[in-house]
Design an enzyme around this catalytic site. Structure first.
Site, PDB file in Angstrom:
ATOM      1  CG  ASP A   1       2.991  75.463  79.684  1.00  0.00           C
ATOM      2  OD1 ASP A   1       3.678  75.465  78.643  1.00  0.00           O
ATOM      3  OD2 ASP A   1       2.986  74.518  80.484  1.00  0.00           O
TER       4      ASP A   1
ATOM      5  CG  ASP B   1       6.776  70.553  76.077  1.00  0.00           C
ATOM      6  OD1 ASP B   1       7.890  70.008  76.084  1.00  0.00           O
ATOM      7  OD2 ASP B   1       5.724  69.932  76.311  1.00  0.00           O
TER       8      ASP B   1
END
Length: 408
Positions: free
Chosen positions: A99, A164
């Site tokens: 991320d 994601d």
């Protein structure tokens, strides 16, 4: 049908940024008590919850401050944006999950875009190097988590890829653009291609999690982590896909990615389960027949069909960009985005000034399946709401919102 801004929308955008400035300062008054912790949500008592910098959400608060400054030119917001961004500097070397795009491109990416500070660019390039260490040529993908356990508890997988992850590719595209080294861009394209092939269903909904065999590169399983059921469509996951493929088209010009983004957007906009205000339920198939969550998931214990403002905010931002690539047919997507922004800015979703611990929006969902962050404000909902408002502001000013270094 062309672009249909609502009457007085320039004032609508201005008023909402003024409100956002008030809320951001409220949140700052709380968050500044905690030197190394970053706002994320609220607990069941309505109190601000915070995380350390290693959580995937850490970059959204400084990013929100940058968007607030961009629209209002409030130097207080800029000063605080610099402080909160630079708290994340050490993350440029972080490799323990995927991320870094969320963590550093939302913070340092906006910081570099608005200031031109070359130190920020160097940090972003180093972060892209760190993210690229999670790429496997065998799977053609960037590993999201280090492991994923199926809800049935029977299997553990060691190369999970979640939808994601499409959002983190923008950092890689940026690094190739500013260095001239195609290595990062090639990784991003390979990853996006595998997502398009293996994660997007024939109806252009998407699986949340695809797990690969590290030895053969074959798909082992397609499941969910935060959605209602393995075969359902988790709303925010669909939003990540719309946004991610739109951005990938911007960076590559490959019309396969544009077609995928458009058809994923059609799935969202045209879905019979989408409420009239275009703010979705947390999963498009929650509580429907034919979709069965695992007994260990909290989804089966949640009969209420909660809305997810975060999914709507991400989608609104994505649709505004997508609309710029589709000529006259882009009006459908732009008008849907405008509807979403007006819905989120209504009392149904927007907080009262000075309340909600400084969050702008209410009624988002983190993970019903895990029983956490249900019907609460979320920092990334605010971030993408502000991004969408900024994009709409520029459209109203008749400016091109997608110009590489000038706007993301």
């Amino acid at each position: 049908m062309g672009f249909l801004p609502k009457k007085d929308d320039t004032e609508f955008v201005s008023a909402n940024f003024s409100f956002a400035g008030t809320q951001l300062k409220k949140m700052l008054s709380i968050a500044n008590r905690y030197d190394t912790l970053f706002p994320r949500a609220t607990d069941r008592y309505g109190r601000l919850t915070l995380t350390d910098k290693y959580e995937w959400t850490s970059g959204f608060f400084p990013g929100s401050l940058w968007y607030g400054y961009e629209a209002t030119k409030d130097d207080t917001l800029k000063r605080e944006a610099v402080i909160w961004t630079e708290k994340l500097e050490a993350l440029q070397h972080f490799t323990k999950h995927h991320d870094l795009g969320f963590m550093l491109y939302c913070s340092y990416g906006n910081a570099y875009r608005l200031t031109g500070n070359e130190q920020y660019k160097a940090i972003l390039v180093e972060a892209a190097k760190s993210l690229s260490t999670r790429f496997s040529a065998k799977t053609g993908s960037i590993k999201s988590w280090n492991a994923f356990g199926s809800w049935d508890g029977k299997k553990q997988y060691f190369f999970p890829v979640i939808i994601d992850n499409m959002m983190n590719l923008e950092l890689l595209f940026f690094a190739s653009r500013v260095t001239g080294d195609p290595y990062y861009k090639n990784i991003a394209i390979t990853h996006a291609t595998h997502v398009m092939q293996n994660q997007v269903r024939p109806d252009y909904s998407c699986y949340h999690v695809v797990c690969y065999d590290t030895a053969t590169g074959n798909v082992l399983t397609r499941e969910t982590a935060q959605g209602y059921a393995n075969n359902s469509t988790w709303a925010r996951g669909q939003s990540w896909g719309i946004y991610g493929f739109t951005m990938t088209y911007r960076e590559t010009g490959d019309k396969r990615f544009l077609a995928t983004a458009q058809k994923m957007a059609d799935y969202y906009i045209d879905n019979k389960e989408l409420p009239a205000d275009k703010v979705p339920y947390w999963d498009f198939n929650a509580n429907d027949s034919g979709y069965t969550p695992s007994a260990k998931s909290h989804a089966e214990e949640t009969p209420v069909k909660y809305r997810d403002a975060s999914a709507a905010a991400v989608t609104a931002s994505a649709l505004l960009e997508l609309s710029t690539y589709l000529g006259e047919s882009g009006a459908k997507y732009r008008n849907a985005a405008i509807t979403i922004l007006h819905s989120l800015s209504s009392p149904a979703y927007k907080a009262t000034a000075g309340e909600n611990e400084g969050f702008i929006l209410r009624h988002s969902v983190g993970s019903i399946a895990h029983g956490v962050e249900v019907d609460v404000p979320l920092i990334y909902a605010d971030y993408y709401y502000l991004e969408a408002m900024n994009r709409y502001r520029l459209l109203l000013d008749h400016k091109n919102i997608i110009t590489g270094d000038n706007y993301r």
